[in-house]
Design a protein around this motif. Structure first.
Motif, PDB file in Angstrom:
ATOM      1  N   ASN A 212       0.771  -1.100  -0.119  1.00  0.00           N
ATOM      2  CA  ASN A 212      -0.160  -0.204  -0.313  1.00  0.00           C
ATOM      3  C   ASN A 212       1.001   1.190   0.030  1.00  0.00           C
ATOM      4  N   LEU A 213       0.699   2.004  -0.708  1.00  0.00           N
ATOM      5  CA  LEU A 213       2.237   3.106  -1.185  1.00  0.00           C
ATOM      6  C   LEU A 213       1.326   4.268  -0.216  1.00  0.00           C
ATOM      7  N   VAL A 214       0.012   4.333  -0.380  1.00  0.00           N
ATOM      8  CA  VAL A 214      -0.778   5.473   0.973  1.00  0.00           C
ATOM      9  C   VAL A 214      -0.887   4.430   2.715  1.00  0.00           C
ATOM     10  N   ASP A 215      -0.940   5.188   3.213  1.00  0.00           N
ATOM     11  CA  ASP A 215      -0.835   5.270   4.913  1.00  0.00           C
ATOM     12  C   ASP A 215      -2.204   5.221   5.056  1.00  0.00           C
ATOM     13  N   PRO A 216      -3.024   4.262   5.007  1.00  0.00           N
ATOM     14  CA  PRO A 216      -4.453   4.307   4.976  1.00  0.00           C
ATOM     15  C   PRO A 216      -4.341   4.898   6.607  1.00  0.00           C
ATOM     16  N   ALA A 217      -3.826   4.863   8.032  1.00  0.00           N
ATOM     17  CA  ALA A 217      -3.343   5.877   9.146  1.00  0.00           C
ATOM     18  C   ALA A 217      -3.197   6.904   8.754  1.00  0.00           C
ATOM     19  N   ARG A 218      -2.692   7.481   7.800  1.00  0.00           N
ATOM     20  CA  ARG A 218      -1.848   8.824   7.861  1.00  0.00           C
ATOM     21  C   ARG A 218      -2.787   9.622   6.759  1.00  0.00           C
ATOM     22  N   CYS A 219      -3.958   9.115   5.718  1.00  0.00           N
ATOM     23  CA  CYS A 219      -4.462   9.581   4.530  1.00  0.00           C
ATOM     24  C   CYS A 219      -5.561  10.270   5.392  1.00  0.00           C
ATOM     25  N   ILE A 220      -5.932  11.645   5.045  1.00  0.00           N
ATOM     26  CA  ILE A 220      -6.613  11.989   5.795  1.00  0.00           C
ATOM     27  C   ILE A 220      -7.709  11.916   4.744  1.00  0.00           C
ATOM     28  N   GLY A 221      -7.823  11.661   3.830  1.00  0.00           N
ATOM     29  CA  GLY A 221      -8.905  11.974   2.487  1.00  0.00           C
ATOM     30  C   GLY A 221      -8.845  13.372   2.244  1.00  0.00           C
ATOM     31  N   CYS A 222      -7.708  14.331   2.079  1.00  0.00           N
ATOM     32  CA  CYS A 222      -8.238  15.691   1.566  1.00  0.00           C
ATOM     33  C   CYS A 222      -8.403  15.275  -0.264  1.00  0.00           C
ATOM     34  N   GLY A 223      -8.133  14.495  -1.106  1.00  0.00           N
ATOM     35  CA  GLY A 223      -8.084  14.245  -2.485  1.00  0.00           C
ATOM     36  C   GLY A 223      -6.720  16.047  -2.666  1.00  0.00           C
ATOM     37  N   GLU A 224      -6.371  15.808  -2.467  1.00  0.00           N
ATOM     38  CA  GLU A 224      -5.283  16.974  -3.254  1.00  0.00           C
ATOM     39  C   GLU A 224      -4.379  16.091  -4.340  1.00  0.00           C
ATOM     40  N   CYS A 225      -4.163  15.374  -3.442  1.00  0.00           N
ATOM     41  CA  CYS A 225      -3.170  14.362  -4.339  1.00  0.00           C
ATOM     42  C   CYS A 225      -3.892  13.997  -5.638  1.00  0.00           C
ATOM     43  N   VAL A 226      -5.008  14.136  -6.479  1.00  0.00           N
ATOM     44  CA  VAL A 226      -6.175  13.810  -7.208  1.00  0.00           C
ATOM     45  C   VAL A 226      -5.767  14.862  -7.685  1.00  0.00           C
ATOM     46  N   LYS A 227      -5.613  16.158  -7.045  1.00  0.00           N
ATOM     47  CA  LYS A 227      -5.821  17.659  -8.262  1.00  0.00           C
ATOM     48  C   LYS A 227      -4.127  17.550  -9.035  1.00  0.00           C
ATOM     49  N   VAL A 228      -3.356  16.392  -8.309  1.00  0.00           N
ATOM     50  CA  VAL A 228      -1.876  17.068  -8.596  1.00  0.00           C
ATOM     51  C   VAL A 228      -1.685  15.984 -10.600  1.00  0.00           C
ATOM     52  N   CYS A 229      -2.964  14.405  -9.283  1.00  0.00           N
ATOM     53  CA  CYS A 229      -1.819  13.718 -10.840  1.00  0.00           C
ATOM     54  C   CYS A 229      -2.646  13.606 -11.980  1.00  0.00           C
ATOM     55  N   PRO A 230      -1.082  13.244 -12.602  1.00  0.00           N
ATOM     56  CA  PRO A 230      -1.189  13.793 -14.418  1.00  0.00           C
ATOM     57  C   PRO A 230      -1.796  12.308 -15.141  1.00  0.00           C
ATOM     58  N   VAL A 231      -2.384  11.447 -14.310  1.00  0.00           N
ATOM     59  CA  VAL A 231      -2.795  10.380 -15.161  1.00  0.00           C
ATOM     60  C   VAL A 231      -4.043   9.978 -14.890  1.00  0.00           C
ATOM     61  N   GLU A 232      -4.668   9.723 -16.069  1.00  0.00           N
ATOM     62  CA  GLU A 232      -6.223   9.528 -16.160  1.00  0.00           C
ATOM     63  C   GLU A 232      -7.067   8.157 -16.576  1.00  0.00           C
ATOM     64  N   ILE A 233      -7.293   7.276 -16.256  1.00  0.00           N
ATOM     65  CA  ILE A 233      -7.640   5.864 -16.671  1.00  0.00           C
ATOM     66  C   ILE A 233      -9.195   6.094 -16.709  1.00  0.00           C
ATOM     67  N   PRO A 234      -9.764   4.423 -17.243  1.00  0.00           N
ATOM     68  CA  PRO A 234     -11.313   3.921 -16.843  1.00  0.00           C
ATOM     69  C   PRO A 234     -11.546   3.787 -15.484  1.00  0.00           C
ATOM     70  N   ASP A 235     -12.337   4.617 -15.023  1.00  0.00           N
ATOM     71  CA  ASP A 235     -12.518   4.070 -13.727  1.00  0.00           C
ATOM     72  C   ASP A 235     -13.693   2.787 -13.080  1.00  0.00           C
ATOM     73  N   SER A 236     -12.541   2.050 -13.170  1.00  0.00           N
ATOM     74  CA  SER A 236     -13.721   0.621 -13.446  1.00  0.00           C
ATOM     75  C   SER A 236     -15.183   0.901 -11.605  1.00  0.00           C
ATOM     76  N   PHE A 237     -15.083   1.418 -10.804  1.00  0.00           N
ATOM     77  CA  PHE A 237     -16.304   1.501 -10.391  1.00  0.00           C
ATOM     78  C   PHE A 237     -17.021   1.617 -10.888  1.00  0.00           C
ATOM     79  N   ASN A 238     -17.347   2.553 -12.412  1.00  0.00           N
ATOM     80  CA  ASN A 238     -18.070   3.101 -12.540  1.00  0.00           C
ATOM     81  C   ASN A 238     -17.885   2.248 -14.153  1.00  0.00           C
ATOM     82  N   ALA A 239     -17.408   1.277 -14.023  1.00  0.00           N
ATOM     83  CA  ALA A 239     -17.639   0.199 -14.931  1.00  0.00           C
ATOM     84  C   ALA A 239     -16.563   0.546 -16.514  1.00  0.00           C
TER      85      ALA A 239
END
Lengths: 1151, 379
Positions: free
Chosen positions: A111-138
């Motif tokens: 697990n590259l993200v430590d769940p005990a430390r992740c506060i779910g703020c979502g800052e990381c998503v904003k900077v991530c350059p990769v976009e791929i199809p979301d399997s959750f939404n099929a």
């Protein structure tokens, strides 16, 4: 608190995995629950609505007794149970040992993200350059490489899709809590040696593996490799087989001699499996086939790495393993007929359509089509895509598609912005479950869903509009076209990926289509004792059946664990008596986590302390730097021990992760854990001025106010908290089972085998029920054998008391303590006491007067046919023509339900006739053939054997006429468009099953019957064998029509549900239960009517309202209806609530 | 429904009624009768429980006063089985209050025969005391003659209770035995009706001769109800106007002193002890300061509006509109007006008419999945 000797592994944390895990945990075993996906809930996390309610309801699976052992909120969001360890992104790596004592190894994805430390703020998503199809939404929307696996989990921490991640490191840089660690330092310590004579290959492998963080060296030849090995320790060597000089196999041999612990993986350009296998015989771990690319190679190396890492840990011992691995879904693009899927954007699978319906879906629940966002107005569902299709070797029915298609159509109609037209194209509408037929009828008659019989052969797209043109053959054989906005393909099942490997690893058989194979008469037992199957792993099942099967699997697992000696025992650590603080004034210690140095920057701490300490109940306010760390927590514990408060309020982030710590702290400090509370204060810090280095005075004041409000609310709740211990209910650890058929006997044995006494009541002199006249099943298994074996076991069991020739006269009581009077015809009455009751009173074939029954001896029922075949009063050789009429008086009011077994029975007899006498003409007149699951193949066999199937409509039922000893059947044949007349030597009527549960008996036990006279379960899907009145369960035909194997499964499930109560001597109630202040109570009894669980009674002698603490679920209805708070909910007293409201309004205070 | 007339001698309704009550009390299965009487020791009318037929000489159910709603008394009398039947002479609002209490298990209807008289209305307790001082004996008969002949009832500056003027239930329709006055030639006779099987049992033993209901009665009653409904609706409009915001409600209830007299007087407020007098509202001293601190100023005592709103939440669906709350208020707060205005809405929301029948379950004890969809926003 139980000492958990017995332990089970549940593989797969979907619905059935959760059910099995909870059942075992509630019984008292420790459970390790793993899932290879990063979230629990399986497929259900993607499905928002379930029939027949068209809502969710998963939370109804949560424990109802001893419920504080578990979290009590939305089960989709998360599950915390003190006996369950959940490991996500984890697979089973190996199994060894024997039933009762399996040694298992698990493999967890790093697990590259430590769940005990992740506060779910979502800052990381904003900077991530990769976009791929979301399997959750099929795949209907896109996501980033760092993402939330499901939108709703608690705690919801981000994870990284390592395959998609480019390791740019932007997320790691922006993460405010340092939770992201893309380049795991530890991986650097894992040294890999790559040996190959080709430079390009060496270098590219080195590059790929270094990208993953490994330390990689290369060697061009065997000797060079051996040289490096002697200088430096390596964990893994990848070696080419074909090299000049020393080849890979020789290198392997030599290396293994000197470094026996070295893991070696062979690489070969030749698909020479023999060489590789030979290499593996002398110690290679695995082999790769060249050429390979990073996408295939890297995951394998990572897996080897994880396995090697995992192997350093001790294997875990479990008594039994339950596989609830679920199933995968057919991909229409793989089919012979793709119906345009993958080409036409508006052709979607049913799973994709579920996501379109969902509020968290690609269009936020708006029904718009993928191609042009046009509101969807006309939708077609095509059934049996990937099912019932011999061309693709899918000679099975996927069982659930008919119902989910109807549900999707109904939900779509409800959600559509304008009027929506829904058409379901089907072959047979398989509405075989309880209440399914009426659901279908309502869909058709009340909601206007159109059911179109016939198989669609072509879907074409109108290039300009994107509309879809469907061509199909209708009932009369005519070809028709119709235009739709969207086409939904009701995709069927296929085995979950990795099923074959798993089955080889643990040594269990799969059926011919690759699904888990169970033993005859069992839905859960494999050919390996101690290894059980739950849910859709053995073929797709709906929620109801999955839940039943999961409980049944839990039962079998529990029996293995119990037999192996893994029983429950009281906790050996003596519980320190809790301090009695009821006589003391409240002394609250408020501990505030500062999240490092974050909070003090945003806060006027002195003012906060001053305002909190105005309340004399607040003894001290302390600040702790990082409560989430071990040092931080120790610091807190020290402060508690030093100040000795009698209540502790802790303000931190992610409160739910503190459940276990609180119990521990309570034990250490001698405090009832109810007097320790955790509140979430960290969202304040996050939402406000996380980034502001120097917050303004106004900002500081706002943070102070909000913090004071939250802490003040917590103080208010704690200050007035009732320190009384949690009540408990004594359990009579005995069971009463009514009905000695196969279901009742199965239950009796299941419970008695766990060491509890059983009274088994049977009205007949002989045990066995319907199995006394049945001969064999459709699959060819003899029912005699299982009947004889079961009766023998029941009669010999020292803990089972059989009361044959007896009936129940009366019963009263509540869960844990029932008193039931049983009357024997001659011996008279006796009263037994028991803690739980299982109703297994069975059912019978319905009687009929339809189709000339009773007018001619050539017209018989299916049961009579079975008996005639058995006593040989009917010889197939003498028959020329047989007509079987299905659904006699069934699937129409008043008996508007499918009896499930009649189609299978008809096929069984038809195939038997054909086997005995291939010349018999057999006609089966049917409405929908209900050969769900793998029974479909017998339908195929029957057609191949020449049995003629003629469908009939309700409007045009067959007619039977008798004249001078000859019987004639007339039926409308739709394809030739004419009536056909059949001279029949034998007419067999499938009349279906009726319940034989007497109403007065049901009333005596306080259970209700459904409109067809079957047992009414607490909740059809989620609590399928429980009655609403706790402690009473039902199984077999009492519950609903079903075949022998399915009846046995319900019996096992009911036993498991009963055992979770019987296993307790004292059943603790929840922390939050209702109580009565008798001095204030006016005995108006409003609360009795308001209680949905029947937990309240009026004791006329005491003149008091009594609450059964184990039945009370703490919902608070009674407290709400009581005008003067004579009825109160512990933890929600008026004073607590007033203080909470008061502090919540603190934000409005003047400064 | 059995109907009879009983003769009125010399136009004296009270004497006729006393005689009728005596005949009821003398029946075998009636062990006592509860009836309002002028108390000999003080010139007031209170409910009395009578077992001796000779002790009915002061019975006066027509006196325009009822110091308390006797529905509550009947619930006390019937909470547990006594083995005999009691006939109770009640006003319609008392009957309705009693039926509400039966539903709340505070009384039992089995051992009681409800005798209801067409209600002529009542004055405020304090007003009545002043009015009667001048003409002790004749006041009641002058009152009923005036009412029944349709004369204006405001006299000596006193008017009937607003609750009575707004009451659309002058007829005791829930009674087992009804004694009719409206639309009846009361100089000559009274109307007696057995409206229930229980009433009919009693009726059979009473040696009454069957008669028809006077044809004009229905129209008279209808006109009376129309008049009262008009008054009521005007009252609702006026009350709404002065209470339709929190600020206005604060003013409306400004002089409430938390004496809780209204809840003591309320027949349907059935709690053994009101939550407002329990520890729940025994706030800690620092709490008052905290509140004051938040707003700068708070009115003392606190919790007054809260109290009335709570009582509305608990009891408005059961409110029978008897007006005893206003009667009991030492500071002349028009409590009844507020309660009836709110009750009208809450009762309508649940399609509930308190006191109509013991068969109607109280709204909060019934769960309907699809109710109040406009309020809860789903359905």
């Amino acid at each position: 608190m139980k000492k958990k000797i017995g332990k089970a592994l549940v593989v797969g944390a979907g619905i059935s995995g959760i059910r099995a895990a909870l059942d075992l945990a509630e019984f008292g075993y420790g459970v390790t629950l793993i899932d290879r996906s990063p979230h629990i809930g399986g497929i259900l996390s993607q499905l928002d609505y379930q029939f027949p309610t068209d809502h969710c309801g998963m939370c109804k699976m949560l424990p109802l007794v001893d419920r504080d052992s578990s979290s009590q909120y939305c089960l989709r969001k998360g599950l915390f149970h003190e006996n369950i360890d959940i490991h996500l992104s984890t697979e089973l790596a190996s199994v060894q040992g024997e039933p009762g004592h399996f040694q298992i190894m698990l493999r967890q994805k790093p697990n590259l993200v430590d769940p005990a430390r992740c506060i779910g703020c979502g800052e990381c998503v904003k900077v991530c350059p990769v976009e791929i199809p979301d399997s959750f939404n099929a795949g209907l929307s896109v996501r980033k490489a760092i993402y939330l696996p499901v939108p709703h989990a608690i705690p919801n921490s981000y994870i990284i899709d390592t395959m998609a991640c480019t390791k740019c490191g932007d997320c790691e840089a922006i993460c405010p809590t340092g939770a992201v660690k893309i380049l795991e330092e530890v991986q650097k310590d894992f040294r890999i040696l790559v040996v190959d004579d080709e430079l390009i290959l060496r270098d590219s492998l080195k590059e790929w593996l270094q990208d993953e963080g490994f330390t990689v060296d290369t060697a061009a030849s065997g000797p060079e490799a051996l040289d490096l090995l002697s200088k430096q320790a390596y964990q893994l060597m990848l070696t080419d087989i074909k090299m000049p000089g020393m080849d890979g196999v020789e290198l392997l041999q030599k290396a293994k001699e000197d470094f026996p612990d070295l893991c070696v993986v062979m690489m070969t350009a030749y698909a020479t499996v023999e060489t590789a296998v030979e290499a593996m015989k002398i110690g290679a771990l695995d082999y790769f086939l060249k050429p390979f690319d990073p996408d295939t190679l890297v995951p394998i190396v990572l897996r080897i790495y994880q396995d090697i890492e995992a192997a350093k840990e001790a294997p875990m011992e479990v008594g039994a393993i339950v596989f609830c691995g679920g199933t995968a879904y057919f991909n229409p693009a793989d089919g012979k007929n793709t119906f345009g899927y993958g080409v036409y954007p508006n052709v979607v699978t049913s799973l994709e359509f579920e996501r379109i319906l969902s509020g968290t879906g690609p269009s936020q629940g708006r029904l718009i089509r993928p191609s042009d966002s046009k509101p969807i107005q006309k939708v077609a569902w095509l059934q049996c895509v990937g099912s019932r299709d011999i061309q693709i070797d899918a000679d099975f029915c996927s069982s659930i598609c008919c119902m989910y298609a109807i549900k999707e159509a109904l939900v779509a109609k409800e959600k559509a912005e304008a009027e929506l037209e829904a058409v379901i194209f089907y072959m047979d509408m398989r509405t075989f479950g309880k209440s399914f037929q009426r659901y279908r009828d309502r869909a058709e008659n009340e909601h206007g869903i159109r059911f179109q019989r016939g198989r669609v052969h072509t879907v074409l797209q109108d290039e300009t509009s994107g509309d879809l043109i469907i061509s199909h053959i209708d009932y009369s054989g005519a070809c028709r076209e119709e235009v739709f906005d969207m086409v939904v393909l009701s995709v069927g099942q296929k085995p979950a990926s990795g099923t074959t490997a798993l089955s080889e690893m643990v040594g269990i058989s799969l059926n011919q289509w690759g699904f888990g194979q169970t033993q005859p008469f069992s839905l859960t037992q494999t050919d390996q004792e101690g290894i059980l199957l739950g849910g859709s792993f053995s073929g797709l099942k709906d929620i109801n059946e999955s839940v039943i099967q999961a409980s049944a699997a839990a039962l079998s697992a529990s029996r293995v664990i119990h037999t192996a000696g893994g029983s429950l025992a009281p906790e050996l650590i003596p519980d320190e008596p809790l301090l009695d603080v009821s006589k003391e004034p409240p002394r609250v210690m408020v501990a505030v986590c500062t999240c490092g140095d974050l909070l003090p920057k945003l806060l006027d701490t002195k003012q906060l302390v001053r305002r909190l300490e105005i309340d004399p109940a607040v003894n001290q306010v302390v600040f702790i730097e990082q409560t989430c760390t071990a040092e931080g927590w120790e610091n807190l514990v020290d402060l508690v021990e030093k100040h000795k408060p009698n209540r502790v309020l802790i303000g931190v982030c992610l409160p739910y992760i503190y459940e276990r710590k609180i119990s521990e702290l309570g034990r250490q400090a001698g405090l009832n854990p109810a007097l320790i509370d955790v509140v979430d204060i960290m969202h304040i810090a996050q939402s406000s001025t996380l980034k502001a280095e120097t917050p303004s005075t106004d900002e500081i004041s706002a943070v102070n106010k909000e913090l004071l409000a939250i802490l003040g609310m917590g103080v208010g709740r704690l200050k007035w908290a009732d320190p009384a211990p949690v009540p408990s209910v004594r359990i009579i650890q005995k069971a009463l089972i009514v009905g000695g058929g196969i279901a009742g006997m199965t239950s009796a044995l299941a419970i008695a085998d766990h060491g509890f006494q059983v009274d088994l009541v049977e009205q007949e002199e002989m045990l066995g029920g319907n199995l006394n006249w049945l001969q064999r099943t459709l699959e060819g298994n003899s029912t005699k054998t299982i009947l004889e074996e079961t009766i023998l076991k029941v009669e010999k069991h020292s803990l089972i008391r059989v009361h044959s020739g007896s009936r129940v006269l009366a019963s009263y009581g509540q869960v844990g303590r029932f008193y039931t009077t049983i009357e024997h015809k001659e011996k008279g009455a006796l009263t037994v006491e028991h803690g739980v009751t299982i109703l297994a009173t069975g059912g019978a074939e319905a009687t009929t007067t339809s189709y000339g029954y009773g007018t001619d001896k050539a017209i018989v029922t299916q049961k009579e046919l079975e008996q005639k075949l058995s006593d040989k009063t009917l010889e197939p050789a003498q028959l020329g023509s047989v007509v079987m009429i299905q659904c006699v008086d069934s699937r129409e009011e008043p008996r508007n339900y499918c009896s499930r077994i009649c189609c299978a029975t008809a096929l069984k007899h038809a195939l038997h006739f054909k086997e005995e006498n291939p010349d018999i003409a057999i006609y089966i007149l049917y409405r929908d053939i209900m050969t769900y699951g793998f029974a479909e193949t017998y339908y195929t066999q029957a057609r191949k054997a020449g049995v003629i199937f003629i469908p009939y409509h309700m409007a045009e039922k067959p007619e039977v006429t008798t004249l001078d000893g000859s019987v004639q059947v007339t039926a409308a044949e739709s394809i030739i468009g004419q009536k056909v007349q059949i001279d029949a030597d034998l007419v067999v009527l499938a009349t279906g099953i009726v319940s034989t549960l007497p109403k007065d008996l049901a009333e005596a036990f306080g259970v209700t019957l459904d409109q067809d006279g079957f047992f009414e379960e607490a909740e059809y899907k989620w609590r399928p064998v429980d009655s609403l009145k706790e402690g009473i369960f039902a199984c077999g035909l009492t519950h609903s029509p079903r075949n022998i194997t399915e009846s046995i499964a319900t019996a096992e499930a009911a036993s498991q549900r009963a055992l979770r109560i019987l296993s307790h001597e004292q059943m603790p109630a929840g922390k939050v239960v209702a109580e009565v202040h008798h001095s204030l109570c006016s005995l108006c009894e409003l609360c009795i009517g308001a209680c949905p669980y029947g937990a309240r009674t009026l004791d006329l002698d005491l003149e008091k309202i009594l609450v059964n603490a184990a039945m009370c679920q703490g919902c608070g209805s009674c407290a709400a209806v009581c005008p003067n708070s004579a009825s109160i909910l512990v933890g929600f007293s008026d004073r607590q609530m007033f203080d909470v409201i008061d502090f919540a309004l603190e934000g409005t205070a003047l400064d | 429904m059995k109907t009879a007339k009983i003769n009125v001698k010399d136009g004296d309704l009270l004497a006729t009624l006393r005689e009728f009550f005596r005949s009821i009390l003398q029946l075998d299965d009636i062990s006592a009768i509860l009836v309002p009487q002028h108390l000999p020791m003080k010139n007031v009318v209170m409910p009395t429980l009578v077992t001796d037929p000779e002790q009915l000489n002061g019975a006066n159910p027509l006196a325009p006063v009822f110091p308390m709603n006797a529905g509550k008394i009947v619930s006390r009398l019937t909470r547990k089985p006594t083995g005999g039947k009691v006939a109770v002479v009640l006003r319609p609002c008392e009957i309705r209050a009693f039926i509400e209490l039966v539903k709340l298990k505070q009384g039992r209807i089995e051992e009681v025969v409800l005798v209801g008289i067409d209600c002529l209305g009542a004055y405020k307790n304090v007003d009545y005391a002043q009015m009667i001082e001048k003409e002790e004996t004749e006041f009641t008969s002058r009152f009923y003659r005036n009412v029944l002949s349709g004369k204006e009832m405001a006299e000596q500056g006193f008017d009937l209770n607003p609750a009575c003027k707004a009451c659309e239930h002058p007829i005791p329709s829930g009674a087992d035995i009804l004694i009719g006055l409206f639309g009846v030639d009361t100089n000559k006779n009274l109307l007696v009706q057995a409206r229930t099987p229980k009433g009919e049992d009693l009726y059979r033993n009473l040696d009454l001769s069957n008669a028809e209901e006077p044809p004009e009665r229905a129209a008279v009653v209808e006109a009376l109800i129309a008049e009262r409904t008009a008054y009521r609706d005007k009252m609702f409009a006026e009350t709404t106007e002065v209470t339709n915001s929190v600020e206005k409600l604060n003013i409306y209830l400004a002089n409430c002193i938390n004496c809780y007299n209204c809840r003591v007087a309320c027949p349907v407020c059935y709690c053994k002890e009101c939550v407002f007098v329990t520890d729940v509202f025994n706030h800690e001293p620092i709490q008052y300061l905290r509140w004051a601190n938040r707003k700068g100023v708070i009115k003392m005592p606190t919790d007054t509006v809260f109290y009335h709103i709570t009582r509305l939440a608990h009891m408005s669906t059961a409110c029978v509109g008897c007006g005893q709350c206003s009667n009991a208020c030492p500071n002349n707060i028009p409590v009844m007006e507020l309660f009836r205005t709110v009750s009208f809405r809450t009762q309508k929301a649940f399609e509930y008419e308190p006191g109509r029948s013991v068969e109607d379950d109280p709204p909060l004890s019934v769960f309907r999945e699809d109710e109040l969809s406009d309020v809860v926003g789903i359905g």
